[in-house]
Design a protein around this motif. Structure first.
Motif, PDB file in Angstrom:
ATOM      1  N   TYR A   1     103.289  36.437  16.564  1.00 41.10           N
ATOM      2  CA  TYR A   1     104.445  37.304  16.495  1.00 41.10           C
ATOM      3  C   TYR A   1     104.074  38.339  15.309  1.00 41.10           C
ATOM      4  O   TYR A   1     104.190  39.374  15.185  1.00 41.10           O
ATOM      5  CB  TYR A   1     105.587  36.599  15.741  1.00 41.10           C
ATOM      6  CG  TYR A   1     106.622  37.278  15.619  1.00 41.10           C
ATOM      7  CD1 TYR A   1     107.229  38.362  16.241  1.00 41.10           C
ATOM      8  CD2 TYR A   1     107.049  37.098  14.142  1.00 41.10           C
ATOM      9  CE1 TYR A   1     108.386  39.272  15.712  1.00 41.10           C
ATOM     10  CE2 TYR A   1     108.054  38.123  13.470  1.00 41.10           C
ATOM     11  CZ  TYR A   1     108.771  39.047  14.450  1.00 41.10           C
ATOM     12  OH  TYR A   1     109.598  39.850  14.008  1.00 41.10           O
TER      13      TYR A   1
ATOM     14  N   GLU B   1     106.693  44.995  21.406  1.00 42.82           N
ATOM     15  CA  GLU B   1     108.055  45.159  21.233  1.00 42.82           C
ATOM     16  C   GLU B   1     108.918  44.732  22.641  1.00 42.82           C
ATOM     17  O   GLU B   1     109.702  43.850  22.406  1.00 42.82           O
ATOM     18  CB  GLU B   1     108.678  46.204  20.738  1.00 42.82           C
ATOM     19  CG  GLU B   1     107.970  46.617  19.444  1.00 42.82           C
ATOM     20  CD  GLU B   1     108.742  47.976  18.686  1.00 42.82           C
ATOM     21  OE1 GLU B   1     108.218  48.041  17.518  1.00 42.82           O
ATOM     22  OE2 GLU B   1     109.124  48.583  19.419  1.00 42.82           O
TER      23      GLU B   1
ATOM     24  N   LEU C   1     108.360  40.958  23.416  1.00 42.68           N
ATOM     25  CA  LEU C   1     109.152  39.908  22.571  1.00 42.68           C
ATOM     26  C   LEU C   1     110.574  40.003  23.083  1.00 42.68           C
ATOM     27  O   LEU C   1     111.197  38.927  23.168  1.00 42.68           O
ATOM     28  CB  LEU C   1     109.247  40.561  20.798  1.00 42.68           C
ATOM     29  CG  LEU C   1     108.097  40.227  20.311  1.00 42.68           C
ATOM     30  CD1 LEU C   1     108.128  41.037  18.966  1.00 42.68           C
ATOM     31  CD2 LEU C   1     107.642  38.910  19.808  1.00 42.68           C
TER      32      LEU C   1
ATOM     33  N   ASP D   1     116.270  46.094  17.875  1.00 40.28           N
ATOM     34  CA  ASP D   1     116.131  47.030  16.481  1.00 40.28           C
ATOM     35  C   ASP D   1     116.645  48.619  17.124  1.00 40.28           C
ATOM     36  O   ASP D   1     115.999  48.917  18.029  1.00 40.28           O
ATOM     37  CB  ASP D   1     114.687  47.107  15.940  1.00 40.28           C
ATOM     38  CG  ASP D   1     114.675  48.001  14.830  1.00 40.28           C
ATOM     39  OD1 ASP D   1     115.293  49.187  14.565  1.00 40.28           O
ATOM     40  OD2 ASP D   1     114.168  47.672  13.817  1.00 40.28           O
TER      41      ASP D   1
ATOM     42  N   THR E   1     111.743  45.784  19.142  1.00 40.02           N
ATOM     43  CA  THR E   1     111.728  44.401  18.792  1.00 40.02           C
ATOM     44  C   THR E   1     113.124  43.764  18.776  1.00 40.02           C
ATOM     45  O   THR E   1     114.061  44.227  18.128  1.00 40.02           O
ATOM     46  CB  THR E   1     111.354  44.416  17.028  1.00 40.02           C
ATOM     47  OG1 THR E   1     110.005  45.030  17.279  1.00 40.02           O
ATOM     48  CG2 THR E   1     111.297  42.922  16.687  1.00 40.02           C
ATOM     49  N   PRO E   2     113.295  42.576  19.383  1.00 39.10           N
ATOM     50  CA  PRO E   2     114.545  42.018  19.426  1.00 39.10           C
ATOM     51  C   PRO E   2     114.871  41.395  17.927  1.00 39.10           C
ATOM     52  O   PRO E   2     114.264  41.075  17.228  1.00 39.10           O
ATOM     53  CB  PRO E   2     114.287  40.661  20.371  1.00 39.10           C
ATOM     54  CG  PRO E   2     112.716  40.641  20.398  1.00 39.10           C
ATOM     55  CD  PRO E   2     112.305  41.818  19.908  1.00 39.10           C
ATOM     56  N   ARG E   3     116.153  41.507  17.718  1.00 38.42           N
ATOM     57  CA  ARG E   3     116.799  40.889  16.375  1.00 38.42           C
ATOM     58  C   ARG E   3     117.668  39.944  16.734  1.00 38.42           C
ATOM     59  O   ARG E   3     118.145  39.205  15.514  1.00 38.42           O
ATOM     60  CB  ARG E   3     117.544  42.108  15.588  1.00 38.42           C
ATOM     61  CG  ARG E   3     116.711  43.301  15.517  1.00 38.42           C
ATOM     62  CD  ARG E   3     115.453  43.196  14.671  1.00 38.42           C
ATOM     63  NE  ARG E   3     115.476  42.467  13.518  1.00 38.42           N
ATOM     64  CZ  ARG E   3     115.721  43.368  12.298  1.00 38.42           C
ATOM     65  NH1 ARG E   3     115.836  44.773  12.395  1.00 38.42           N
ATOM     66  NH2 ARG E   3     115.674  42.750  11.150  1.00 38.42           N
TER      67      ARG E   3
ATOM     68  N   TYR F   1     110.680  34.308  15.261  1.00 43.39           N
ATOM     69  CA  TYR F   1     110.202  35.463  15.944  1.00 43.39           C
ATOM     70  C   TYR F   1     111.226  36.748  15.446  1.00 43.39           C
ATOM     71  O   TYR F   1     111.610  37.490  16.070  1.00 43.39           O
ATOM     72  CB  TYR F   1     110.349  35.273  17.581  1.00 43.39           C
ATOM     73  CG  TYR F   1     109.464  34.334  17.814  1.00 43.39           C
ATOM     74  CD1 TYR F   1     108.148  34.566  17.867  1.00 43.39           C
ATOM     75  CD2 TYR F   1     109.852  32.944  18.154  1.00 43.39           C
ATOM     76  CE1 TYR F   1     107.033  33.513  18.406  1.00 43.39           C
ATOM     77  CE2 TYR F   1     108.968  32.083  18.369  1.00 43.39           C
ATOM     78  CZ  TYR F   1     107.651  32.150  18.420  1.00 43.39           C
ATOM     79  OH  TYR F   1     106.483  31.330  18.538  1.00 43.39           O
ATOM     80  N   GLY F   2     111.611  36.436  14.278  1.00 42.83           N
ATOM     81  CA  GLY F   2     112.241  37.432  13.377  1.00 42.83           C
ATOM     82  C   GLY F   2     113.712  37.685  14.123  1.00 42.83           C
ATOM     83  O   GLY F   2     114.322  38.687  13.954  1.00 42.83           O
ATOM     84  N   MET F   3     114.219  36.839  14.592  1.00 40.73           N
ATOM     85  CA  MET F   3     115.965  36.779  15.364  1.00 40.73           C
ATOM     86  C   MET F   3     116.799  36.237  14.468  1.00 40.73           C
ATOM     87  O   MET F   3     116.711  34.796  14.683  1.00 40.73           O
ATOM     88  CB  MET F   3     115.487  36.545  16.798  1.00 40.73           C
ATOM     89  CG  MET F   3     114.709  37.151  17.679  1.00 40.73           C
ATOM     90  SD  MET F   3     114.527  36.886  19.013  1.00 40.73           S
ATOM     91  CE  MET F   3     116.013  37.227  19.901  1.00 40.73           C
ATOM     92  N   HIS F   4     117.460  36.776  13.931  1.00 36.76           N
ATOM     93  CA  HIS F   4     118.514  36.313  13.003  1.00 36.76           C
ATOM     94  C   HIS F   4     120.029  36.616  13.451  1.00 36.76           C
ATOM     95  O   HIS F   4     120.831  36.177  12.658  1.00 36.76           O
ATOM     96  CB  HIS F   4     118.272  36.745  11.418  1.00 36.76           C
ATOM     97  CG  HIS F   4     116.952  36.357  11.003  1.00 36.76           C
ATOM     98  ND1 HIS F   4     116.568  35.166  10.457  1.00 36.76           N
ATOM     99  CD2 HIS F   4     115.600  37.090  11.212  1.00 36.76           C
ATOM    100  CE1 HIS F   4     115.144  35.167  10.227  1.00 36.76           C
ATOM    101  NE2 HIS F   4     114.833  36.450  10.635  1.00 36.76           N
ATOM    102  N   GLU F   5     120.189  37.391  14.121  1.00 35.13           N
ATOM    103  CA  GLU F   5     121.547  37.977  14.466  1.00 35.13           C
ATOM    104  C   GLU F   5     122.342  37.537  15.440  1.00 35.13           C
ATOM    105  O   GLU F   5     121.845  37.977  16.663  1.00 35.13           O
ATOM    106  CB  GLU F   5     121.560  39.486  14.462  1.00 35.13           C
ATOM    107  CG  GLU F   5     121.118  40.121  13.234  1.00 35.13           C
ATOM    108  CD  GLU F   5     120.582  41.460  12.831  1.00 35.13           C
ATOM    109  OE1 GLU F   5     121.007  42.144  13.836  1.00 35.13           O
ATOM    110  OE2 GLU F   5     119.942  41.962  12.100  1.00 35.13           O
TER     111      GLU F   5
ATOM    112  N   GLU G   1     113.939  38.182   5.377  1.00 28.99           N
ATOM    113  CA  GLU G   1     112.681  37.446   5.243  1.00 28.99           C
ATOM    114  C   GLU G   1     112.193  37.739   3.784  1.00 28.99           C
ATOM    115  O   GLU G   1     111.713  38.831   3.548  1.00 28.99           O
ATOM    116  CB  GLU G   1     111.460  38.040   6.180  1.00 28.99           C
ATOM    117  CG  GLU G   1     112.036  37.308   7.550  1.00 28.99           C
ATOM    118  CD  GLU G   1     111.060  37.962   8.856  1.00 28.99           C
ATOM    119  OE1 GLU G   1     110.008  38.418   8.260  1.00 28.99           O
ATOM    120  OE2 GLU G   1     111.495  38.202   9.939  1.00 28.99           O
TER     121      GLU G   1
ATOM    122  N   ARG H   1     111.840  44.172   7.125  1.00 29.35           N
ATOM    123  CA  ARG H   1     112.564  42.868   7.244  1.00 29.35           C
ATOM    124  C   ARG H   1     112.601  41.872   6.211  1.00 29.35           C
ATOM    125  O   ARG H   1     113.456  41.023   6.243  1.00 29.35           O
ATOM    126  CB  ARG H   1     111.529  42.240   8.424  1.00 29.35           C
ATOM    127  CG  ARG H   1     111.217  43.022   9.711  1.00 29.35           C
ATOM    128  CD  ARG H   1     112.245  43.452  10.549  1.00 29.35           C
ATOM    129  NE  ARG H   1     112.966  42.374  11.031  1.00 29.35           N
ATOM    130  CZ  ARG H   1     112.759  41.825  12.086  1.00 29.35           C
ATOM    131  NH1 ARG H   1     112.136  42.061  13.021  1.00 29.35           N
ATOM    132  NH2 ARG H   1     113.677  40.837  12.458  1.00 29.35           N
TER     133      ARG H   1
END
Lengths: 457, 457
Positions: free
Chosen positions: A161, B435, B438, B413, B356-358, B382-386, A386, A358
């Motif tokens: 990633y 992107e 993902l 995003d 990029t998915p959030r 994978y940076g997904m927090h929402e 992050e 991020r």
């Protein structure tokens, strides 16, 4: 009862204070998202100083441009820091041509690696051996390598990633591969571009130059070119590759870091640094790497001014020269700071591309790390989650040699960075204004919070 | 003691299970990031079916192409769902020209709004009044508006982090403005493009068409064009604007949703839907909106196949037709499901651009919402927090009319989305492979987890 009221007032004050700070953070983001000043400055930088590698005339124009931009902002102080930088010159456009009795001839798009030596005017021609890395090369030994061109073809690992991990999975070939090949008697090295993209742009970067030698000509080949070369080698292992590069190293030359300051109201002698590097590879407009980081740093000062936020400490935007080759700008900045007996409180760098931020990578004591991590809720509305312990940026890192201080790096969405990194397609149009400005705002906001709340020990 | 061992074993099993699931999630992301299948399918779609608005011949080619792609994958079932869709045709390229005795003549880049009526072959010419919104228009009243062209020029609000809020701040002018102007006697409407970009592409979109009338010709003008028109109006309020559009509405015509399935091993009658919409504006290749959502949905099936993940429930990739004008595909899909007495377990849509998915926007009972939110740790790497309560997607929403089920939308995003939305620059090269992938992986992973763990009530 009085105690309860006291505690409640205190809590209320705390809540009100947090709300007031969040409002300032929100104002910073709103102003940044509404403005095109930094983005337009980046356009100007890319259009007028393309290829501004340290020691080049374009780099001098970049120094002049950013100096002028900050002068015109009416900052409290704008000045240059003189440094000596290496001067490596690519020379004429490189030629790489596959010659096969079976398959014919075909040119490949290549770019000489930074610090690599040239082939000379006549070029050279040799058979090619393909390896997947330095280990495989060294197993082959001198017998198989001598007189050959070594082709390092291990690809960027796409499965991660975080693309910096993919980059890390392959970049040793570019940095250490050519010298390793030279030691085994190779006559040149060709390295698959360390990029996430499948396209025909070669991606350069610095390679190790040994003062003792041996050094051989080394080029990056585009990923499509690498695939083609590999395919041709399967079909005709006896093909030869003609290479011609005319790179040269010259004596060190003069250059400058460019610095602009807003003087602190309460602790003017405590410095907060925000920076990016002004140099960029000579084959590239250097929009993401790192023109954007420079313009974001200047934008931090503009945001403070525009919103009438008076910092307690002195905030400096620094355009570091020569990140790409020898990091002399960063070293000199730290050395000047030591000589002037400055006091440094915090430094942050933007050098990971001007993509949506991020979070922050934080280089601090556990205590200061925890303090900065506690700020995350201010940034959650802007998708920044992050906040982790990690490296900051190579230009500000030398400050650690002299100061016991906290450093940070702006962490951005990394998916697209290595598509353009060190390559001719790192162009202005690849930088989205809003994404870039979120980064400017993120740096301004964290500086504001750390300074206003006197957070660091 | 035995009880303690029992509990410990149970906990250990839980930990091992979570680890096993995380491994599968990781495998999904790694495979997606390594593959270019979906991205290349998107390239094909954009290159061969540009302008595939419902009812167009390009939309028929898009139906054929996605049907063929899924057929060639050897899915358990691939079929079409017949529907009737509106047929609105733009006609010839629009003309908009400012005519000023003071300033001269100049053309503006405009795009007729979807469902708008044409000016007729001769075009029309009238003086222009600029307003910042419908309220201002209505305050003016018929006297000032009658016989004029109304120019709605309130800009997209850039200050919001979430660009959907910026879009929401201005899009009423496009949807409701022309009819509001018509009711006051205006002869046409020009609407500033609802975009975050400062450029010369007009951004279209549907406008309200009143069966009872009155309706007037309506166009979107590029943001640069809007700025110019506004500037000229300041310098010469008496300038006239010539407009010529030849749009027409035809009787409803036949079209199709395209559906591909992997049959569930345990509950084949329970359906999980993953979809995007196949139609796109006729002035655009529709790469982000929403060719990418379609190809991501097909990719979800490919990922299950490639990784030999056998779902318990039937997973359907659905290419919905006619999202942009009347949402007939989504309505028909829900209606077919009701008529066939299907059982629907979960549905997810990708229609916010392949960035990029959030996270996910979740439309569910509080209980099911909490269950899906509890999955967030699987996605954190994978940076997904929402993971928040919110709308899903307009194509899957009609399922709610018939089924008590959970819906979700892939949240990405949003910084760049409205730069290209409904516009000629929504091109394939704007879609980054990583992107996009993902997003494919995120949808596959959440479907895998929900299905494998039987999570929803």
């Amino acid at each position: 009862m009085r105690k309860v009221i006291f505690i409640l007032s205190f809590l209320l004050l705390g809540v009100l204070q947090v709300r007031a700070q969040q409002e300032i953070v929100n104002a910073i983001f709103s102003e940044a998202l509404s403005s095109d000043v930094a983005h337009e400055n980046l356009r100007l930088l890319c259009e007028t100083t393309e290829g501004r590698i340290a020691g080049s005339s374009a780099s001098v124009r970049a120094v002049e441009l950013t100096h002028r931009i900050m002068k015109e902002m009416g900052l409290d102080s704008v000045y240059l820091q003189e440094i000596m930088v290496p001067k490596w010159v690519r020379g004429e456009r490189e030629i790489a041509r596959m010659n096969s009795l079976l398959l014919g001839d075909m040119n490949l798009n290549v770019s000489a690696l930074g610090l690599s030596v040239g082939t000379g005017q006549d070029g050279l021609s040799a058979r090619v051996i393909e390896v997947q890395g330095i280990d495989e090369l060294e197993e082959m030994g001198r017998e198989q390598v001598e007189g050959k061109i070594v082709f390092f073809n291990r690809p960027f690992d796409q499965t991660h990633y975080h693309t910096f991990r993919g980059y890390g999975s392959a970049v040793d070939q570019r940095y250490s591969g050519p010298h390793a090949a030279a030691k085994l008697g190779a006559v040149a090295a060709v390295v698959r571009s360390v990029t996430s993209a499948a396209h025909d742009f070669p991606h350069t970067g610095v390679t190790f130059f040994s003062e003792e030698g041996p050094n051989v000509p080394a080029v990056a080949v585009s990923t499509l070119g690498a695939d083609l070369l590999s395919q041709w080698l399967k079909e005709d292992p006896s093909l030869s590759l003609f290479l011609r590069t005319t790179c040269e190293q010259f004596p060190d030359t003069i250059s400058w870091n460019v610095v602009g300051e807003i003087r602190g109201s309460k602790y003017p002698n405590e410095i907060i640094t925000v920076g990016g590097h002004l140099d960029a590879w000579d084959n590239s407009p250097g929009a993401h790497d790192d023109g954007a980081g420079c313009m974001q740093s200047i934008e931090v000062l503009r945001l403070f001014r525009e919103l009438s936020i008076q910092p307690k400490r002195t905030i400096r935007a620094v355009m570091f020269m020569d990140e790409e080759i020898a990091q002399r700008g960063g070293q000199a900045y730290a050395e000047y700071a030591r000589l002037k007996e400055e006091s440094h409180y915090f430094a942050i760098e933007s050098d990971r591309g001007a993509y949506t931020p991020r979070g922050f990578s934080i280089d601090a004591t556990p205590e200061n790390l925890a303090v900065i991590q506690s700020l995350q809720p201010f940034f959650a509305p802007y998708g920044m989650h992050e906040f982790f312990a990690g490296g900051s940026g190579v230009d500000i890192e030398p400050l650690k040699n002299h100061f016991n201080m906290t450093l940070a790096g702006l962490v951005t969405d990394s998916q697209r960075y290595f598509d353009v990194h060190h390559s001719g397609n790192d162009t202005f149009d690849q930088v989205n204004r809003r994404e870039m400005q979120l980064g400017s705002a993120a740096m301004a906001a964290i500086i504001y919070l750390i300074d206003a709340l006197d957070l660091l020990k």
